[in-house]
Design an enzyme around this catalytic site. Sequence first.
Site, PDB file in Angstrom:
ATOM      1  N   TYR A 172      -2.081  -1.249  10.191  1.00  0.00           N
ATOM      2  CA  TYR A 172      -2.141  -1.444   8.737  1.00  0.00           C
ATOM      3  C   TYR A 172      -0.864  -0.923   8.083  1.00  0.00           C
ATOM      4  O   TYR A 172      -0.252  -1.606   7.258  1.00  0.00           O
ATOM      5  CB  TYR A 172      -3.362  -0.716   8.179  1.00  0.00           C
ATOM      6  CG  TYR A 172      -3.530  -0.846   6.687  1.00  0.00           C
ATOM      7  CD1 TYR A 172      -4.046  -2.010   6.126  1.00  0.00           C
ATOM      8  CD2 TYR A 172      -3.174   0.189   5.825  1.00  0.00           C
ATOM      9  CE1 TYR A 172      -4.202  -2.140   4.751  1.00  0.00           C
ATOM     10  CE2 TYR A 172      -3.328   0.077   4.454  1.00  0.00           C
ATOM     11  CZ  TYR A 172      -3.838  -1.086   3.921  1.00  0.00           C
ATOM     12  OH  TYR A 172      -3.982  -1.210   2.553  1.00  0.00           O
ATOM     13  N   SER A 203       0.855  -1.187   0.000  1.00  0.00           N
ATOM     14  CA  SER A 203       0.000   0.000   0.000  1.00  0.00           C
ATOM     15  C   SER A 203       0.882   1.225   0.000  1.00  0.00           C
ATOM     16  O   SER A 203       2.020   1.195   0.496  1.00  0.00           O
ATOM     17  CB  SER A 203      -0.896   0.013   1.242  1.00  0.00           C
ATOM     18  OG  SER A 203      -1.547   1.270   1.386  1.00  0.00           O
TER      19      SER A 203
END
Length: 300
Positions: free
Chosen positions: A173, A159
């Site tokens: 995350y 990401s």
Amino acid sequence: RRQRQMCIRDRYDPLFDISNKTVIVTGASSGLGVTFAKFLAERGANVAITARRVEKLNDLNQELIENGFSSIPVQCDVTQSSQVKELFDKTEKKFGRVDILVNNAGQIAEAGAVPEKITDDMFEQTVKVNLMGLWFCCREAGQRMLSDGLGGSIINLSSVAGLNGMRGMPAAYQATKGAVTNLTKSLAASWADRGVRVNAIAPGWFPSEMTGAWVRNSAFRKHISANSPMGRIGKPEELNGTLLLLASQASSFINGEIISVDGGVNASTGLPFFNEEMFKYMEKAVPGDLAKRIRPEKNS
């Protein structure tokens, strides 16, 4: 089936040909996993779709079969290494050896929570899926691809949040996606001499099941779009080009790369992501006080 594959080969550039290749797509019950599975099947690959929610997998599999594509649904919790092994066994039994792995399964258990409010369980669940689950799949694919000497391509989903620190983004995350970035590079360096390439895609903001509630909010979407040089979030199909590049022989000398597909967000790192207005919005949107930052008590 053979006639359809011939049509696919005639239609597409052979450099990007993945027809008859076998692909496993994890996290394929919703969101980007569904987009990836459909695209790879349309390109002629044999696709094993896997996730925990078997009903959604069966629905997707039925759709693929009805459209003349080659697919198999396999229920699997990637956080369980024994189930990951069964996934590969069932895929090989149906289609033969696995050529491509798309490690898409992901979770944000602490979505909306500021770091100081993240619970033990939230952090652990995110690590289990995003890092341990991805590792189990990488290891299983690596062992098999290395053993038969035919190589393969492993495509991890990192990401843009895993490339740099971002204010206001979920801490667990970000940590796991940062770990995916470095794990990708480590495995790429270790396995390339035996024909297994490992790369990663680092998406920016895209609509998905995980992000849907946020990007549907006009204020939130306006804010994250304003932080992108292209002035918008991505469309799921805009990841397909990079996916095909890494899955095919078009990337035969690309290894250990983290390719950002984010509209230029990573190119402009340093811009503030969350301002005070966004923090106030998050405090209202997230249940309880998980999004409420701890501040020093004012002196009386």
